[in-house]
Design a protein around this motif. Structure first.
Motif, mmCIF file in Angstrom:
data_model
loop_
_atom_site.group_PDB
_atom_site.id
_atom_site.type_symbol
_atom_site.label_atom_id
_atom_site.label_comp_id
_atom_site.label_asym_id
_atom_site.label_seq_id
_atom_site.Cartn_x
_atom_site.Cartn_y
_atom_site.Cartn_z
ATOM 1 N N ASP A 31 -2.049 12.381 -3.628
ATOM 2 C CA ASP A 31 -0.908 11.725 -2.988
ATOM 3 C C ASP A 31 -1.088 11.665 -1.473
ATOM 4 O O ASP A 31 -0.774 10.656 -0.842
ATOM 5 N N LYS A 32 -1.590 12.746 -0.884
ATOM 6 C CA LYS A 32 -1.833 12.772 0.560
ATOM 7 C C LYS A 32 -2.910 11.757 0.932
ATOM 8 O O LYS A 32 -2.780 11.033 1.920
ATOM 9 N N TRP A 33 -3.961 11.677 0.141
ATOM 10 C CA TRP A 33 -5.033 10.720 0.395
ATOM 11 C C TRP A 33 -4.515 9.297 0.254
ATOM 12 O O TRP A 33 -4.809 8.429 1.070
ATOM 13 N N LYS A 34 -3.736 9.062 -0.801
ATOM 14 C CA LYS A 34 -3.193 7.727 -1.045
ATOM 15 C C LYS A 34 -2.223 7.325 0.066
ATOM 16 O O LYS A 34 -2.225 6.189 0.512
ATOM 17 N N LYS A 35 -1.406 8.260 0.525
ATOM 18 C CA LYS A 35 -0.463 7.986 1.600
ATOM 19 C C LYS A 35 -1.215 7.667 2.892
ATOM 20 O O LYS A 35 -0.843 6.750 3.620
ATOM 21 N N GLY A 36 -2.263 8.402 3.176
ATOM 22 C CA GLY A 36 -3.061 8.134 4.370
ATOM 23 C C GLY A 36 -3.760 6.801 4.292
ATOM 24 O O GLY A 36 -3.907 6.084 5.283
ATOM 25 N N LYS A 37 -4.205 6.443 3.103
ATOM 26 C CA LYS A 37 -4.908 5.174 2.913
ATOM 27 C C LYS A 37 -3.954 3.994 3.058
ATOM 28 O O LYS A 37 -4.255 3.019 3.728
ATOM 29 N N THR A 38 -2.775 4.076 2.435
ATOM 30 C CA THR A 38 -1.807 2.972 2.520
ATOM 31 C C THR A 38 -1.015 3.035 3.823
ATOM 32 O O THR A 38 -0.574 2.005 4.318
ATOM 33 N N GLY A 39 -0.835 4.208 4.380
ATOM 34 C CA GLY A 39 -0.082 4.343 5.631
ATOM 35 C C GLY A 39 -0.765 3.639 6.781
ATOM 36 O O GLY A 39 -0.130 3.032 7.633
ATOM 37 N N GLN A 46 -1.371 16.758 -5.383
ATOM 38 C CA GLN A 46 -0.913 16.762 -3.998
ATOM 39 C C GLN A 46 -1.979 16.184 -3.069
ATOM 40 O O GLN A 46 -1.658 15.405 -2.155
ATOM 41 N N GLU A 69 -0.271 -0.239 6.263
ATOM 42 C CA GLU A 69 1.108 -0.660 6.483
ATOM 43 C C GLU A 69 1.420 -0.728 7.969
ATOM 44 O O GLU A 69 2.095 -1.641 8.430
ATOM 45 N N SER A 70 0.919 0.232 8.737
ATOM 46 C CA SER A 70 1.202 0.218 10.173
ATOM 47 C C SER A 70 0.474 -0.956 10.834
ATOM 48 O O SER A 70 1.002 -1.563 11.760
#
Length: 103
Positions: free
Chosen positions: A84-92, A81, A95-96
């Motif tokens: 995934d949170k770290w990866k989402k923050g890194k790619t998020g 978890q 992407e923005s």
């Protein structure tokens, strides 16, 4: 290992109690803070239940080993978890930025 844990009852009890408290706090703990008297009762019941599990451990059932596997699986889930949170923050963030540059 099973024989050693059966001979050292205090160590077995403390391991079982520690695993029980960790599992309770990780999985079953309510989000709202409990009143102090209820909190004491919860931990008292866990201590009594851990004593019963310690008796089963002394009778050659692999209680500690099973609880250790459960804790390891919970730690693996927590690690996944966090990843995934770290990866989402890194790619998020990238992407923005790409979306802003594209518009």
């Amino acid at each position: 290992m099973q024989e050693w844990l059966s001979e050292h009852k205090l160590v077995s009890y403390l391991l079982i109690l520690g695993f029980t408290i960790y599992i309770f706090n990780s999985v079953f703990r309510p989000q709202a803070k409990l009143p102090i008297l209820k909190e004491i009762m919860v931990y008292l019941v866990m201590a009594i239940g851990s004593f019963v599990l310690m008796i089963m451990q002394v009778d050659k059932l692999p209680i500690i080993q099973c609880m250790a596997i459960a804790v390891i699986m919970m730690l693996m889930l927590r690690g996944r978890q966090m990843y995934d949170k770290w990866k989402k923050g890194k790619t998020g963030g990238t992407e923005s930025r790409e979306a802003e540059q594209g518009q």
